[in-house]
Design an enzyme around this catalytic site. Structure first.
Site, mmCIF file in Angstrom:
data_model
loop_
_atom_site.group_PDB
_atom_site.id
_atom_site.type_symbol
_atom_site.label_atom_id
_atom_site.label_comp_id
_atom_site.label_asym_id
_atom_site.label_seq_id
_atom_site.Cartn_x
_atom_site.Cartn_y
_atom_site.Cartn_z
ATOM 1 N N ASN A 1 46.798 39.403 38.211
ATOM 2 C CA ASN A 1 45.384 39.619 37.923
ATOM 3 C C ASN A 1 44.478 38.805 38.830
ATOM 4 O OD1 ASN A 1 45.620 41.552 35.972
ATOM 5 N ND2 ASN A 1 45.025 40.245 34.260
ATOM 6 N N ALA B 1 43.672 45.429 40.049
ATOM 7 C CA ALA B 1 44.225 45.525 38.689
ATOM 8 C C ALA B 1 43.623 44.477 37.773
ATOM 9 C CB ALA B 1 45.740 45.373 38.728
ATOM 10 N N ASP C 1 48.376 43.623 26.834
ATOM 11 C CA ASP C 1 48.249 43.373 28.271
ATOM 12 C C ASP C 1 48.856 42.033 28.672
ATOM 13 O OD1 ASP C 1 46.963 45.777 28.713
ATOM 14 O OD2 ASP C 1 44.960 44.934 28.530
ATOM 15 N N LEU D 1 35.578 40.335 35.652
ATOM 16 C CA LEU D 1 34.444 41.064 35.091
ATOM 17 C C LEU D 1 33.628 40.174 34.156
ATOM 18 C CD1 LEU D 1 32.866 43.695 34.761
ATOM 19 C CD2 LEU D 1 34.503 44.386 33.001
ATOM 20 N N THR E 1 38.984 43.931 36.125
ATOM 21 C CA THR E 1 38.312 44.211 34.848
ATOM 22 C C THR E 1 38.627 43.149 33.801
ATOM 23 O OG1 THR E 1 40.157 45.632 34.186
ATOM 24 C CG2 THR E 1 38.262 46.699 35.218
ATOM 25 N N ASP F 1 31.325 25.739 38.416
ATOM 26 C CA ASP F 1 32.368 25.471 37.426
ATOM 27 C C ASP F 1 33.729 25.898 37.955
ATOM 28 O OD1 ASP F 1 30.606 24.403 35.638
ATOM 29 O OD2 ASP F 1 30.614 26.103 34.251
#
Length: 259
Positions: free
Chosen positions: A118, A156, A45, A163, A159, A148
């Protein structure tokens, strides 16, 4: 069914990807990336994201990418197979991905503009908690967020880091952006927001000299930022190709039921 007569081949520098690249190079005819109708990307990825960023940096419109997994996770990749590439490409299902555009102004006044496929994330640089003011469409929604960090994720990317930070999973095509805090201290109960993808997000770093913050667009980091603005860049739409049985949208949905 779509035909892609001119194909470019790119591969991660890892040994498995390079071995597969050599096998494919002998089995098919290839052209340069700037002449291709489609890109075959071999790796994981992370390498797929790198390939997409390479295309975003070119002046020509991005072309579709068909990835084959020779990495670790391969969530955005198809299964690696040497044979039947013509048939797989002709039957492939296309998914559109619209990147975010991050405009970051440093404490030195310099402006940095970077795409993110992302997510865009802001992270504290020292032991000092970051303090941020959050706006949506120029309206202040959080006058002070002590945390933080914070991130804005596309469907896209929902996840990935999003996540892990306990952000929501967004179905592909949902026209949404996830705005997710990272270890929020105050307001302690704020767990983030789901915004329409037309939203313009503004993040102002409060007391930036004492509490320095970096901004990261996928893998590209800008340190010591004072202000970060985030919005979708619809002029730079990307296309990922998947085998019909891969069903990326279904995989993203089913991630919500993994314990």
């Amino acid at each position: 069914m779509t035909d892609y007569p001119r194909r470019a081949l790119v591969a991660s520098p890892t040994p498995p990807a390079q071995i597969a690249r050599a096998e494919l190079a002998d089995a098919w005819d290839w052209c340069n990336l700037d002449e291709a109708d489609v890109v075959i990307a071999l790796g994981g990825d992370g390498f797929l994201l790198q390939t997409l960023h390479t295309m975003l940096e070119q002046r020509r419109p991005p072309i579709p990418v068909f990835g084959m997994n020779l990495g670790t996770v391969g969530f955005l990749m198809n299964e690696w197979r040497l044979h039947d590439l013509d048939q797989r490409l002709s039957l492939a299902k296309a998914f559109k991905v619209i990147p975010l555009m991050m405009t970051a102004r440093g404490v030195d006044g310099r402006i940095h503009t970077l795409p993110a496929i992302n997510e865009v994330s802001l992270l504290r640089e020292t032991r000092q908690t970051a303090k941020l003011r959050v706006t949506v469409n120029d309206r202040v929604v959080l006058d002070e967020l002590a945390c933080d960090g914070i991130l804005a994720a596309t469907p896209a990317g929902s996840t990935a880091y999003n996540l892990s930070a306990h952000g929501p999973i967004l179905p592909l095509g949902s026209a949404l952006i996830a705005l997710t805090p990272i270890s929020a201290f105050r307001p302690r109960r704020w767990r983030g927001a789901i915004l329409p993808d037309k939203a313009r997000i503004g993040l102002t770093i409060l007391d930036a000299d004492k509490r320095p913050v970096s901004a990261v667009a996928d893998q590209h980091e800008i340190r010591d930022v004072a202000q970060v603005d985030i919005a979708l860049d619809r002029s730079r739409e990307l296309t990922l190709l998947f085998d019909p049985e891969h069903a990326l949208d279904d995989r993203i949905t089913m991630e919500q039921f993994i314990a």
